[in-house]
Design a protein around this motif. Structure first.
Motif, mmCIF file in Angstrom:
data_model
loop_
_atom_site.group_PDB
_atom_site.id
_atom_site.type_symbol
_atom_site.label_atom_id
_atom_site.label_comp_id
_atom_site.label_asym_id
_atom_site.label_seq_id
_atom_site.Cartn_x
_atom_site.Cartn_y
_atom_site.Cartn_z
ATOM 1 N N UNK A 293 4.274 -5.826 -9.610
ATOM 2 C CA UNK A 293 4.130 -4.561 -9.146
ATOM 3 C C UNK A 293 2.105 -4.020 -9.616
ATOM 4 N N UNK A 294 1.358 -4.372 -11.029
ATOM 5 C CA UNK A 294 0.621 -4.265 -11.521
ATOM 6 C C UNK A 294 -0.673 -4.773 -10.289
ATOM 7 N N UNK A 295 -0.207 -5.704 -9.972
ATOM 8 C CA UNK A 295 -1.122 -6.547 -8.560
ATOM 9 C C UNK A 295 -1.688 -5.393 -7.439
ATOM 10 N N UNK A 296 -0.140 -4.969 -7.687
ATOM 11 C CA UNK A 296 0.444 -4.916 -6.339
ATOM 12 C C UNK A 296 -0.073 -3.322 -6.250
ATOM 13 N N UNK A 297 -0.488 -2.301 -7.486
ATOM 14 C CA UNK A 297 -0.687 -1.179 -7.504
ATOM 15 C C UNK A 297 -2.553 -1.236 -7.611
ATOM 16 N N UNK A 298 -3.055 -2.421 -7.876
ATOM 17 C CA UNK A 298 -4.612 -2.526 -8.203
ATOM 18 C C UNK A 298 -4.514 -2.509 -6.651
ATOM 19 N N UNK A 299 -4.001 -3.688 -6.003
ATOM 20 C CA UNK A 299 -4.607 -3.809 -3.916
ATOM 21 C C UNK A 299 -4.469 -2.283 -3.475
ATOM 22 N N UNK A 300 -3.582 -1.782 -3.707
ATOM 23 C CA UNK A 300 -3.229 -0.550 -2.976
ATOM 24 C C UNK A 300 -4.582 0.656 -3.503
ATOM 25 N N UNK B 285 -7.287 -0.260 -4.021
ATOM 26 C CA UNK B 285 -9.092 -1.116 -3.384
ATOM 27 C C UNK B 285 -9.301 -0.902 -2.325
ATOM 28 N N UNK B 286 -7.489 -0.896 -1.690
ATOM 29 C CA UNK B 286 -7.477 -0.401 0.204
ATOM 30 C C UNK B 286 -7.901 0.992 0.653
ATOM 31 N N UNK B 287 -7.715 1.679 -0.893
ATOM 32 C CA UNK B 287 -7.819 2.935 -0.377
ATOM 33 C C UNK B 287 -8.863 3.302 -0.696
ATOM 34 N N UNK B 288 -9.425 3.127 -1.832
ATOM 35 C CA UNK B 288 -10.909 3.005 -1.694
ATOM 36 C C UNK B 288 -12.061 2.648 -0.565
ATOM 37 N N UNK C 133 -8.987 -11.455 -3.849
ATOM 38 C CA UNK C 133 -9.062 -10.005 -3.439
ATOM 39 C C UNK C 133 -10.748 -10.419 -3.241
ATOM 40 N N UNK C 134 -11.301 -9.387 -2.106
ATOM 41 C CA UNK C 134 -12.838 -9.374 -1.742
ATOM 42 C C UNK C 134 -13.130 -8.018 -1.876
ATOM 43 N N UNK C 135 -14.494 -7.716 -2.493
ATOM 44 C CA UNK C 135 -14.631 -6.685 -3.390
ATOM 45 C C UNK C 135 -14.607 -5.634 -2.365
ATOM 46 N N UNK C 136 -14.528 -5.366 -0.970
ATOM 47 C CA UNK C 136 -14.407 -4.391 0.487
ATOM 48 C C UNK C 136 -12.189 -4.471 0.007
ATOM 49 N N UNK C 137 -11.796 -4.120 -1.508
ATOM 50 C CA UNK C 137 -10.327 -3.929 -0.861
ATOM 51 C C UNK C 137 -9.763 -5.381 -0.255
ATOM 52 N N UNK C 138 -10.081 -6.173 0.873
ATOM 53 C CA UNK C 138 -9.405 -7.087 1.993
ATOM 54 C C UNK C 138 -8.696 -8.157 0.646
ATOM 55 N N UNK C 139 -7.939 -9.237 1.061
ATOM 56 C CA UNK C 139 -7.944 -10.590 0.133
ATOM 57 C C UNK C 139 -7.395 -10.911 1.489
ATOM 58 N N UNK C 140 -7.953 -12.750 0.767
ATOM 59 C CA UNK C 140 -6.941 -13.447 1.680
ATOM 60 C C UNK C 140 -5.809 -13.910 0.234
ATOM 61 N N UNK C 141 -4.606 -14.653 1.455
ATOM 62 C CA UNK C 141 -3.898 -15.255 0.381
ATOM 63 C C UNK C 141 -3.935 -16.337 0.201
ATOM 64 N N UNK C 142 -4.127 -17.257 -0.712
ATOM 65 C CA UNK C 142 -4.118 -18.395 -1.036
ATOM 66 C C UNK C 142 -2.626 -19.221 -0.349
ATOM 67 N N UNK C 143 -2.224 -18.962 0.999
ATOM 68 C CA UNK C 143 -1.336 -19.732 1.679
ATOM 69 C C UNK C 143 -0.900 -21.167 1.153
#
Lengths: 59, 82, 598
Positions: C282-289, C291-294, C226-236
C-alpha cells in the motif's frame, strides 16, 4: 441465412485484423493468427455432434 | 427428430454423445493449440530473440518507462478496432 | 446525438447512454443478472438504458466499445512470444477465448442491438478512462492521469483536456506506460499473494494495510525500479502474470515475504506478517501514484487533475494526491474501474462526433428506479408487514430514531448508484458511534471479514468538524467516497464504528444538491444524537452484487440480520415475517480464472 451472414461478417473482421497487423508492421503475427483461426474453425466444426464423427476420422 | 418425441433412453444417449463430442473438441483444441504454440510461435520467438526485439520492455538501460503517443484524429481513432 | 457506451468481456460489464452529451442512464450488468462482476455483453443494462430514455436501438447514432480488441489481441500474442516457452498454457487459454468470442466484438454488438457496422465504434481503453474523468469534471482545462492493470498495451497514461479552438473540449493522452510494467498488476499480484480474489480483493488489501508496518517496502521498491519521471519498470523475475493464465507472482515472492495466504484461509489481520506485506505494498502504491501525479503536473502545469482507472479507487492513495501534489483541485471518476469506461467511451465519442454542451457529474444516481407498486409486491410476496410514510421528514425522523437505538436499516431509494460505492440509494445504515456496531454489521449483516472498516456518510457542511478534509469546501472526491481522511482526534471516541485502526475513515460528504433525502436523514440523525454522521455500507451480502430492485432488497433483508428496511416511502419496521436471518446465497460470483491480463 443468418449463419451465412454471420460467417461473412466474421471473415470481414479477419480481413480488418490482417490489415491492422500489416499496418502496424506486425507481419510475424499473421502466420500465428491464421494457424489459430484454422484451429478455431476446426474445433468449432468438430463441436457439432452432426459433423464430429467425420472430423475425427481426419486424425 | 423433435425432443419431445425422444424416448428417455434415446435422449440420454444423444446428450451423452453431445457431451463427449464437446469434451473431445476441448481436448482437440488444447492439442492443436499446443502444436501451434511450439511449431509456429516457437520459431518466431527464436527469431525475435536472435534479432534482439524487446517485446516486454525488459531492457535495463532504459531511462524512462514512458512511451510518447502520436496524436490521432478522434473520429479516425473511433473507426478502427486496432 | 445518442450514443451507447459498452464495456464487457473482461470484468464488470456495463452500459451507459449519452443523449446530447449528457449521461441519462448507466448501469452495470451484474445488477440485473445478479452475477457478481458479470462480464458478458451487457444486453440487460443496455436495453434498460434505452428504455429509460424512451429510445430503441435503431435511434442510436453510435455504440462505442471501450477498447481496441485487435490491439489487445496483438499485445497478448506479443506477450506469449516474449515469454516463450513458458507461456503455453496462457497461449492455449487466451487464444481459445479470443477466437471463441473476443475477436468478434463488433459483430456481437451489431447482432445484439440490430446495428449496422458503421454505427459500432471503438475507443481506446485508457482514453475511455480519461474521458470518464475529464468529461465529467468541473474543469475547462486539466491534466489527466489514468492508472490501471492493463488495457491494450497501456497500463497508465498521462495527458490533458482543454477547450479547443472550435469551442469544443479536446482530450488527448500524450504518453503511456506499457505492459507488463503496471501498477495495477503489481497491486493485484499482492492481492493474490494475500489470498484475496483479484479485481475484488484490492479493497481488502487497502483495509488490511493499517494493521501492519511497511517493513517490506524497500524490497518492493527494488522490484519496481522507479524512474525520476514517475514511470517505472517492474523486475519481471518476480512475476509470472505475463506467462501464466492463473498466477501472478513467482516463487521468489514466497522466499522474500513468506508463504502466500491460501484463499479463504483464516483472519489475515491476525498474522502480523501478512499485515506488514499489505502495509508495504500500500505504501509503495501510494508513492507511485504520487510520483505519477507529480509527473502529470510537470508535463501540463495544470492546476487541475482528473484521475481514473482502477487504481484511482485506492482511497488512501487518492487522499495523498489531494494533500501532497501541487494540484489545487482533483476530480476522480466515481466508477473509475472498467465499468466506468462504458460511460467514458460514450462521452469520448459524443465529443469527437459532435460539440455537445459540457456536463458535470454532481451525482451518481444514473441507474434504474422502481415503482412503489414493485415495492408493495415484493413485501406481499415475502409476507412482510409495512407502513407507508409519505412525509419525508417524518420518514427520516423515524429512521434516524431507529438508527440511534442501534438498529441496522436497509435503505433503498430512487435510482441506483453508478460505480462500486453505495452512496445512500442502495445502502445499509447504522449508528457510527459504538465501536461494537462494526462487528455487528460485519458478522450479522454482511457476513464479511471482521478487519474491514465501514465508511461514514457525513453532513457536508459539518463534515470538516469531524474529519480533517484538508480544506473547506471539502475536495470533490469526498462527495463520492473516493478518499480517506483522518477522523479528528477529539471525535474518534464518538465515531467508534467508522474509525479505522489508523484513525482514518473513507468519508462521504453529503450535500442537499446531491441527495436531499439522504441529507435530511443524516441531519435528523444529527439532531437526535449530536453526531451528523451515519455508518453507510453497500446494500449487499459478501460476494453478491449490490441490490437493484425492491425484490433484491427484500431477499437480502431476509437473508441477513438487518432490523428494518426502507424502500422509498415504505418502512418495514421489524423482521415480522422472519424471526432469524435466512442466509441465502442467490447470486453467483463470476470467479474468473482469467482475471489477469488477457
Amino acid at each position: 441465412m443468418g449463419r451465412v451472414r454471420e460467417a461473412v461478417r466474421r471473415l470481414g473482421v479477419v480481413g480488418e485484423l490482417l490489415a491492422f497487423l500489416w499496418r502496424e508492421r506486425l507481419w510475424w503475427m499473421i502466420p500465428i493468427l491464421l494457424a489459430v483461426l484454422a484451429v478455431g474453425a476446426l474445433v468449432l466444426f468438430s463441436s457439432s455432434p452432426v459433423v464430429a464423427p467425420f472430423v475425427y476420422t481426419l486424425f | 427428430m423433435n425432443k419431445t418425441t425422444d424416448s428417455g433412453a434415446l435422449a440420454r444417449v444423444r446428450r451423452r454423445f453431445a457431451e463427449a463430442v464437446r469434451a473431445g473438441a476441448r481436448v482437440q483444441a488444447a492439442v492443436l493449440l499446443t502444436a501451434v504454440y511450439f511449431l509456429v510461435l516457437g520459431p518466431a520467438a527464436l527469431l525475435t530473440r536472435l534479432l534482439g526485439v524487446d517485446l516486454l520492455c525488459r531492457r535495463r538501460a532504459a531511462k524512462t518507462g514512458w512511451t510518447e503517443r502520436a496524436p490521432r484524429d478522434p473520429r479516425e481513432l473511433l473507426r478502427s478496432q486496432g | 446525438m445518442r450514443i451507447l457506451g459498452l464495456s464487457f468481456d473482461y470484468h464488470d460489464a456495463a452500459a451507459a447512454l449519452i443523449v446530447d452529451g449528457v449521461p441519462v442512464a448507466a448501469a452495470q450488468e451484474e445488477r440485473f443478472t445478479r452475477v457478481k462482476h458479470d462480464r458478458r455483453l451487457p444486453e440487460n443494462a443496455a436495453r434498460w438504458c434505452l428504455e429509460r430514455a424512451g429510445l430503441s436501438a435503431g435511434d442510436l447514432d453510435a455504440a462505442v466499445f471501450y477498447e481496441k480488441p485487435f490491439r489487445k489481441f496483438s499485445r497478448i500474442l506479443a506477450g506469449c512470444l516474449g515469454t516463450f516457452p513458458s507461456s503455453a498454457g496462457l497461449f492455449r487459454r487466451a487464444t481459445a477465448a479470443w477466437v471463441d468470442e473476443r475477436l468478434w466484438v463488433g459483430p456481437r454488438i451489431e447482432r445484439a442491438f440490430g446495428l449496422t457496422q458503421d454505427k459500432v465504434l471503438f475507443c481506446e481503453h485508457h482514453l475511455s478512462h480519461a474521458a470518464a474523468a475529464f468529461y465529467c469534471a468541473p474543469f475547462d482545462e486539466a491534466a489527466v492521469l489514468t492508472i490501471d492493470g492493463v488495457g491494450e498495451w497501456a497500463t497508465a497514461a498521462v495527458g490533458r483536456g482543454r477547450r479547443g479552438q472550435d469551442g469544443g473540449w479536446d482530450l488527448s493522452l500524450d504518453a503511456e506506460m506499457r505492459y507488463p510494467h503496471s501498477l495495477g498488476l503489481l497491486y493485484s499480484a499482492f492481492t493474490a499473494y494475500l489470498g484475496f480474489e483479484v479485481n475484488e480483493g484490492e479493497y481488502k488489501v487497502m483495509g488490511l494495510a493499517p494493521y501492519g508496518r511497511p517493513r517490506f517496502a524497500d524490497q518492493i521498491r527494488a522490484m519496481v525500479r522507479p524512474f525520476e519521471d514517475g514511470s517505472f519498470r517492474l523486475d519481471l523475475d518476480w512475476f509470472v502474470f505475463q506467462s501464466d493464465p492463473t498466477r501472478a507472482f513467482a516463487r521468489r515472492f514466497e522466499e522474500a515475504f513468506g508463504p502466500a495466504r491460501a484463499p479463504e484461509a483464516g483472519d489475515p489481520a491476525a498474522d502480523p506478517r501478512l499485515c506488514d506485506v499489505a502495509a508495504s505494498i500500500q505504501l509503495v502504491c501510494e508513492e507511485m501514484v504520487l510520483a505519477l501525479a507529480r509527473e502529470a503536473h510537470r508535463r501540463t502545469g495544470s492546476r487541475h487533475l482528473c484521475l481514473s482507472g482502477g487504481v484511482a479507487l485506492n482511497a488512501v492513495a487518492n487522499a495523498r494526491v489531494l494533500r501532497e501534489t501541487p494540484f489545487e483541485r482533483v476530480w476522480i471518476q466515481p466508477a473509475a474501474g472498467d465499468a466506468g469506461s462504458a460511460l467514458g467511451a460514450a462521452l469520448y465519442a459524443a465529443h469527437a462526433l459532435g460539440r455537445p454542451k459540457r456536463y458535470e457529474m454532481k451525482r451518481v444516481d444514473l441507474g434504474p428506479e422502481h415503482s412503489p407498486a414493485a415495492a408493495v409486491e415484493a413485501f406481499r410476496r415475502a409476507g412482510l408487514a409495512h407502513e407507508e410514510i409519505g412525509d419525508e421528514s417524518k420518514l427520516c425522523g423515524r429512521v434516524a430514531g431507529m438508527l440511534a437505538e442501534g438498529k441496522v436499516v436497509g435503505w433503498h431509494q430512487g435510482r441506483s448508484e453508478w460505480g462500486p460505492r453505495a452512496l445512500g440509494h442502495r445502502s445499509i445504515l447504522a449508528d457510527p458511534r459504538p465501536a461494537a456496531m462494526k462487528d455487528t454489521v460485519n458478522e450479522k449483516i454482511k457476513f464479511r471479514e471482521l478487519f474491514r472498516p465501514f465508511a461514514p456518510s457525513a453532513l457536508g457542511r459539518l463534515a470538516g468538524e469531524w474529519f480533517d478534509l484538508g480544506g473547506s469546501p471539502a475536495p470533490d472526491p469526498y462527495r463520492f467516497m473516493l478518499a480517506t481522511a483522518p477522523v479528528r482526534a477529539d471525535r474518534r471516541g464518538r465515531l467508534g464504528a467508522v474509525t479505522h485502526v489508523d484513525g482514518s475513515a473513507r468519508v462521504q460528504t453529503v450535500f442537499p444538491d446531491q441527495d436531499p433525502l439522504y441529507h435530511r436523514l443524516i441531519e435528523s440523525f444529527g439532531a437526535a444524537t449530536g453526531v451528523p454522521v451515519v455508518l453507510n455500507t453497500s446494500f449487499n451480502l459478501k460476494g453478491e452484487p449490490i441490490v437493484e430492485t425492491p425484490e433484491d432488497a427484500v431477499a437480502t433483508f431476509l437473508a441477513s440480520g438487518m432490523d428494518a428496511l426502507v424502500v422509498g416511502t415504505f418502512l418495514v419496521p421489524n423482521r415480522n415475517a422472519a424471526a432469524a436471518p435466512r442466509r441465502k446465497v442467490w447470486a453467483v460470483s463470476a470467479k474468473q480464472s482469467d482475471a489477469w491480463a488477457w
